[in-house]
Structure formats: C-alpha cells, structure tokens
Design a protein around this motif. Sequence first.
Motif, short mmCIF file in Angstrom:
data_model
loop_
_atom_site.label_atom_id
_atom_site.label_comp_id
_atom_site.label_asym_id
_atom_site.label_seq_id
_atom_site.Cartn_x
_atom_site.Cartn_y
_atom_site.Cartn_z
N VAL A 123 37.63 3.37 39.04
CA VAL A 123 37.56 4.72 38.46
C VAL A 123 36.33 5.45 38.99
O VAL A 123 36.41 6.63 39.37
N SER A 124 35.20 4.76 39.08
CA SER A 124 33.98 5.37 39.64
C SER A 124 34.19 5.80 41.09
O SER A 124 33.76 6.87 41.50
N LEU A 125 34.86 4.96 41.84
CA LEU A 125 35.14 5.27 43.24
C LEU A 125 36.05 6.49 43.36
O LEU A 125 35.85 7.36 44.22
N ALA A 126 37.05 6.60 42.49
CA ALA A 126 37.99 7.72 42.54
C ALA A 126 37.28 9.06 42.36
O ALA A 126 37.68 10.07 42.95
N TYR A 127 36.21 9.08 41.59
CA TYR A 127 35.47 10.32 41.34
C TYR A 127 34.73 10.83 42.56
O TYR A 127 34.30 11.98 42.59
N LYS A 128 34.60 10.02 43.58
CA LYS A 128 33.91 10.44 44.80
C LYS A 128 34.77 11.31 45.70
O LYS A 128 34.29 11.86 46.68
N PHE A 129 36.04 11.43 45.36
CA PHE A 129 36.98 12.16 46.21
C PHE A 129 37.55 13.37 45.49
O PHE A 129 37.68 13.40 44.27
N ILE A 135 42.11 6.43 50.21
CA ILE A 135 42.89 5.18 50.30
C ILE A 135 42.13 4.14 51.10
O ILE A 135 42.07 2.96 50.72
N GLN A 136 41.51 4.56 52.21
CA GLN A 136 40.75 3.62 53.02
C GLN A 136 39.57 3.04 52.24
O GLN A 136 39.32 1.84 52.30
N SER A 137 38.88 3.86 51.48
CA SER A 137 37.74 3.38 50.69
C SER A 137 38.19 2.41 49.61
O SER A 137 37.52 1.40 49.35
N ILE A 138 39.31 2.69 48.98
CA ILE A 138 39.83 1.79 47.94
C ILE A 138 40.24 0.46 48.56
O ILE A 138 39.97 -0.60 48.02
N GLU A 159 39.00 -0.89 51.27
CA GLU A 159 37.75 -1.59 51.60
C GLU A 159 37.12 -2.20 50.35
O GLU A 159 36.62 -3.33 50.38
N TYR A 160 37.16 -1.45 49.26
CA TYR A 160 36.62 -1.94 47.99
C TYR A 160 37.38 -3.19 47.52
O TYR A 160 36.78 -4.19 47.16
N PHE A 161 38.72 -3.12 47.53
CA PHE A 161 39.53 -4.27 47.12
C PHE A 161 39.23 -5.49 47.99
O PHE A 161 39.13 -6.61 47.49
N ASN A 162 39.10 -5.27 49.31
CA ASN A 162 38.78 -6.38 50.21
C ASN A 162 37.41 -6.95 49.91
O ASN A 162 37.23 -8.17 49.86
#
Length: 92
Positions: free
Chosen positions: A22-28, A77-80, A82-85
């Motif tokens: 959720v924190s990552l999603a706010y960056k976009f 999508i790319q950032s997510i 990378e985060y999951f990996n």
Amino acid sequence: MIKKKFIITKNTGFARPATLLVSLAYKFKSDIFLEYQGDTVNLKHSTKSIMEILSLGIKPGTKLYIKAIGSDEIRAIQSIKEYFNKKGLIND
C-alpha cells in the motif's frame, strides 16, 4: 491498463507485505488494484486497503493480479514486481 499475474510463494503471513505494498502504491499517480479470487482491493485506500488485503487470506501457491491504470502504470507494475522479488514473495 496493465495487469500482471503473480504466484505467491512465501509461507508466512501477508501483513507486512500488505502494508509495504500500500505504501508503494502511493508513490505512483496510477490507480493500482490487487485482485485475488474474484475480490478487488484499491491499494490507495491506505489503512482500509491493508485490512481488505489481510481479509483476503492470501495463501502460498495461489495467484493474485496487480492492475495499474494511469500515466505511470508500467513503472508501477515494475516496482511492485521488484518489491515482490526482493521480499521473496514470488518466484520469477
């Protein structure tokens, strides 16, 4: 719109990853959604999103989708991914 499938491999709970997602999603600027077994969560609803993600009961070996709609959807999508990996949530 971009929609990417992920297969979850991590055996531990999803609470910390949900919070960071959720924190990552706010960056976009794009709207970003998590889809799991017919349910959809808007990742930009902050605390509500985290509780909704946890209520889905995401299990190892199951698939979920992340959908992004907007001007920076590819980067989102790319950032997510990378985060999951990085967190070891998926095998890529």
